[in-house]
Each structure stands twice: as structure tokens, then as C-alpha cells.
Design an enzyme around this catalytic site. Structure first.
Site, mmCIF file in Angstrom:
data_model
loop_
_atom_site.group_PDB
_atom_site.id
_atom_site.type_symbol
_atom_site.label_atom_id
_atom_site.label_comp_id
_atom_site.label_asym_id
_atom_site.label_seq_id
_atom_site.Cartn_x
_atom_site.Cartn_y
_atom_site.Cartn_z
ATOM 1 C CE LYS A 212 -40.982 -15.454 57.985
ATOM 2 N NZ LYS A 212 -40.026 -14.542 57.374
ATOM 3 C CB ALA B 4 -42.451 -0.906 59.990
ATOM 4 N NE ARG C 241 -50.155 0.755 54.283
ATOM 5 C CZ ARG C 241 -50.732 -0.270 53.699
ATOM 6 N NH1 ARG C 241 -51.321 -0.098 52.529
ATOM 7 N NH2 ARG C 241 -50.729 -1.462 54.248
ATOM 8 C CG ASP D 72 -35.849 -13.908 57.013
ATOM 9 O OD1 ASP D 72 -35.574 -14.673 56.073
ATOM 10 O OD2 ASP D 72 -37.011 -13.733 57.425
HETATM 11 P P1 NAP Z 1 -45.507 -7.849 56.168
HETATM 12 O O1 NAP Z 1 -45.084 -8.173 57.559
HETATM 13 O O2 NAP Z 1 -46.912 -8.111 55.751
HETATM 14 O O3 NAP Z 1 -45.206 -6.276 55.940
HETATM 15 C C1 NAP Z 1 -45.596 -5.617 54.747
HETATM 16 C C2 NAP Z 1 -45.035 -4.205 54.716
HETATM 17 O O4 NAP Z 1 -45.421 -3.599 53.469
HETATM 18 C C3 NAP Z 1 -45.570 -3.293 55.824
HETATM 19 O O5 NAP Z 1 -44.594 -2.361 56.187
HETATM 20 C C4 NAP Z 1 -46.751 -2.602 55.103
HETATM 21 O O6 NAP Z 1 -47.097 -1.352 55.656
HETATM 22 C C5 NAP Z 1 -46.133 -2.383 53.742
HETATM 23 N N1 NAP Z 1 -47.161 -2.167 52.719
HETATM 24 C C6 NAP Z 1 -48.036 -3.076 52.225
HETATM 25 N N2 NAP Z 1 -48.840 -2.503 51.290
HETATM 26 C C7 NAP Z 1 -48.441 -1.196 51.200
HETATM 27 C C8 NAP Z 1 -48.869 -0.101 50.399
HETATM 28 N N3 NAP Z 1 -49.866 -0.205 49.521
HETATM 29 N N4 NAP Z 1 -48.219 1.086 50.558
HETATM 30 C C9 NAP Z 1 -47.208 1.227 51.444
HETATM 31 N N5 NAP Z 1 -46.756 0.204 52.233
HETATM 32 C C10 NAP Z 1 -47.373 -0.986 52.112
HETATM 33 O O7 NAP Z 1 -44.604 -8.597 55.096
HETATM 34 P P2 NAP Z 1 -43.051 -8.994 55.232
HETATM 35 O O8 NAP Z 1 -42.935 -10.377 55.687
HETATM 36 O O9 NAP Z 1 -42.357 -7.920 55.990
HETATM 37 O O10 NAP Z 1 -42.600 -8.990 53.682
HETATM 38 C C11 NAP Z 1 -42.449 -7.785 52.968
HETATM 39 C C12 NAP Z 1 -41.911 -8.089 51.572
HETATM 40 O O11 NAP Z 1 -40.586 -8.629 51.681
HETATM 41 C C13 NAP Z 1 -42.740 -9.114 50.803
HETATM 42 O O12 NAP Z 1 -42.846 -8.705 49.452
HETATM 43 C C14 NAP Z 1 -41.926 -10.385 50.921
HETATM 44 O O13 NAP Z 1 -42.104 -11.254 49.802
HETATM 45 C C15 NAP Z 1 -40.510 -9.842 50.947
HETATM 46 N N6 NAP Z 1 -39.587 -10.745 51.656
HETATM 47 C C16 NAP Z 1 -38.520 -11.228 50.961
HETATM 48 C C17 NAP Z 1 -37.614 -12.057 51.597
HETATM 49 C C18 NAP Z 1 -36.434 -12.597 50.845
HETATM 50 O O14 NAP Z 1 -35.819 -13.558 51.298
HETATM 51 N N7 NAP Z 1 -36.069 -12.000 49.720
HETATM 52 C C19 NAP Z 1 -37.802 -12.410 52.949
HETATM 53 C C20 NAP Z 1 -38.902 -11.881 53.631
HETATM 54 C C21 NAP Z 1 -39.792 -11.056 52.965
HETATM 55 P P3 NAP Z 1 -48.182 -1.265 56.862
HETATM 56 O O15 NAP Z 1 -47.434 -1.579 58.121
HETATM 57 O O16 NAP Z 1 -48.662 0.144 56.786
HETATM 58 O O17 NAP Z 1 -49.271 -2.263 56.549
#
Ligand code: NAP
Length: 290
Positions: A65, A127, A151, A101
């Protein structure tokens, strides 16, 4: 025949081909939506291919992205603000990047949860890319404050630093993932949004909540962006406490619907898209809303 597709790597979890093809078929449009798994070293070729007259555009998902942002000929303001592109439209060989989004997030909040974030205090867990879209949406919708707990604190601080200059009406605060942060931020909070992957199916943390659930109050709306499973441990705990709860499926559908309109100029058949997604996700738990 025209083509659309989703660009990401790996792609086995993406529901976009299922929901978009169901919508295209329902409207009898002669368009095929494909899964275009693309590693980093294939991205430039993929973007070149999007300029072909037979391609209408694409969705972009993890991990491309941010890379898509710099590969576009033109950028929509929202994509620019989020710092990521999730939808590309091929305009006669020129690529225009959008991010749907924030629209999907706000639509689910307003229509499915009946919640207007204007004047509200919000706590965002996470974040990453999704959190950036959510914070942009909340500032555009005039939330009075948004606190981001992550985190990795520097990631939360960077997110807020990037958005502060364009978010003048909303107080933005990054906090570390510590018990005192959760207690302070949940005190007086109206809306909690989980933008972490904690609680998602198949992850090492699938049975965990990203938030200390004992600190939740029944008057907090709990919005979990995760859609697989349809009921996360956070959602279950919040529901048991009497909180109103919304899961990630409506946002997924509404962001996809906004992309659909950009490519086809047609209204997206939402019910068809919801049905296709629910079928792909399997039966919802008895207590689940969606
Ligand atoms: P991303 O950029 O990889 O970010 C992941 C986030 O989760 C970061 O803040 C990360 O923290 C945190 N995290 C991961 N493992 C963790 C743990 N064990 N303990 C605490 N924090 C943890 O992913 P993203 O694109 O933002 O997506 C995040 C979630 O939203 C996913 O589950 C995705 O499927 C969902 N999502 C849903 C939609 C929808 O349309 N419903 C759209 C987009 C995303 P760190 O920064 O410390 O690594």
C-alpha cells in the site's frame, strides 16, 4: 472482457476477489476480478500492466500500500493524507491512487453502530496501516481527541507527527502499551478501535485481547477492525460487559464498495457483497452481530 485485481503478497487471506466478483456478476458486468499475488520484485511490472486498456484498476493490500503511493501518476487527497493507496484507477493509461479505508471505517461506524464520532474521545489500539486510515477518518469527522496506544511507541509517535499538521481540530496523543496508559485513555473514552492484529484467526495471539478488558465500561463502543474471526476475544469480552460492539466486516465491505464505484461508476450491491463475504468466512458465532 475487462480486468480488475488485488495486488498483495501473499494473497490467500484476501476476501476482495470473492466480494468484488459477486458484485460484478450480480450487475452482469463483463469484468473479471483476479488475485494478483505480487512479490516486491514484481511490483514495477505489475503497475506497468495496470496501464493496459483492458485493465480498469486494482486494489492494493499488504505489503504494497505504501509502495503504491509513490508509483501513482495522481493521488487523491485522502490517500496522500493516509500515506497509502488501496485502490488504483486506470484513467486512459494514467494511474490514480485512492484510499477507501477511511470511508469504509466511517460508514460502518455511522450506519452499523449508529455512532457519530464528532465531539467524541477515541482510543485507537495499534499504529499500522489500518490505524493511519482510522485516525485520518476520525480527524476528518471532528473527533475531539484521539489517543493511539501501540506496542512500538515510536510508530505511534510517527503516525501522530505525520497527521498533526492536517488535524488541527483533534488533540492527538501517542502513548506506550502500558497498564497506566490504558487506564488513563479508557477513562472518559467514548469509542475504542482495535487496529492491531491481536485476536485475528491463525495468529499466535488469536485468543488474546489487545486491550485489558477489565478496564472497559458498558458505555464504550468497541469497534474491532478484524473480520476473521467475526467475533474476536475483545468483542466477546466487551459484549459480555454490555458494550455495543462492531466487527471489521462492514468496513471491509464498504471500503470495497467505494472502490467498486470508482472503477465502474455503478452503485455497489451491498447485500450481495455481504452475503458473499459471510459465505466465505463461514457461519457467525451465535452471539456475533455480523
Ligand atoms: P499492520 O500495518 O501490520 O499493523 C499491525 C498492528 O498490530 C501494529 O500496530 C502492531 O504493533 C500491532 N501488533 C501486532 N502484533 C501485536 C502484538 N502481539 N501485541 C500488540 N500489538 C501487536 O497491519 P494493518 O494493515 O494495520 O492491519 C491491522 C489489522 O486490521 C489486521 O488484523 C487487519 O486484518 C485489520 N484490517 C481490517 C480492515 C477492514 O476493512 N475491516 C482493513 C484494514 C485492516 P507494532 O507496531 O508494535 O508492530
Amino acid at each position: 472482457m475487462k480486468y480488475l485485481g488485488v495486488i498483495g503478497h501473499p494473497l490467500k487471506q484476501s476476501l476482495s476477489p470473492v466480494i468484488q466478483q459477486a458484485a460484478l456478476d450480480h450487475l452482469r458486468l463483463d469484468i473479471l476480478y483476479e488475485a494478483w499475488a505480487t512479490p516486491d520484485d514484481g511490483l514495477a511490472t505489475r503497475f506497468t500492466g495496470l496501464r493496459s486498456p483492458s485493465v480498469l484498476g486494482a486494489n492494493v493490500t499488504i505489503p504494497h500500500k505504501e509502495a503504491a503511493l509513490v508509483a501513482m501518476d495522481e493521488l487523491d487527497d485522502v490517500a496522500q493524507k493516509v500515506g497509502a493507496v488501496n485502490t488504483i484507477v486506470n484513467c486512459d493509461g494514467r494511474l490514480r491512487g485512492y484510499n477507501t479505508d477511511p470511508t469504509g471505517f466511517l460508514r460502518a461506524l455511522r450506519e452499523d453502530a449508529g455512532f457519530d464520532p464528532s465531539g467524541c474521545r477515541v482510543l485507537v489500539a495499534g499504529a499500522g496501516g489500518a490505524a493511519r486510515a482510522v485516525v485520518v477518518a476520525l480527524t476528518e469527522a471532528n473527533a475531539v481527541s484521539v489517543t493511539v496506544i501501540n506496542r512500538t511507541l515510536p510508530r505511534a509517535t510517527k503516525l501522530i507527527d505525520d497527521l498533526r499538521s492536517t488535524s488541527t481540530g483533534t488533540v492527538l496523543t501517542p502513548l506506550p502499551d502500558e497498564p497506566s496508559s490504558w487506564a488513563d485513555a479508557l477513562d472518559g473514552c467514548d469509542l475504542l478501535v482495535n487496529c492491531t492484529s491481536v485476536g485475528s484467526a491463525g495468529s499466535p495471539e488469536e485468543k488474546d485481547s489487545p486491550v485489558p478488558v477489565e478496564l472497559l465500561r458498558p458505555d464504550i463502543l468497541v469497534y474491532d477492525l478484524i473480520y476473521r474471526p467475526t467475533e474476536t476475544p475483545l468483542m466477546s469480552a466487551a459484549r459480555q460487559l454490555g458494550c455495543k460492539v462492531v466487527g471489521g466486516l462492514p468496513m471491509l465491505i464498504y471500503q470495497g464498495a467505494a472502490s467498486f464505484v470508482l472503477w465502474t461508476g455503478r452503485e455497489a450491491p451491498l447485500a450481495i457483497m455481504f452475503d458473499a463475504a459471510r459465505q466465505a468466512l463461514g457461519p457467525a458465532p451465535v452471539s456475533g452481530e455480523h
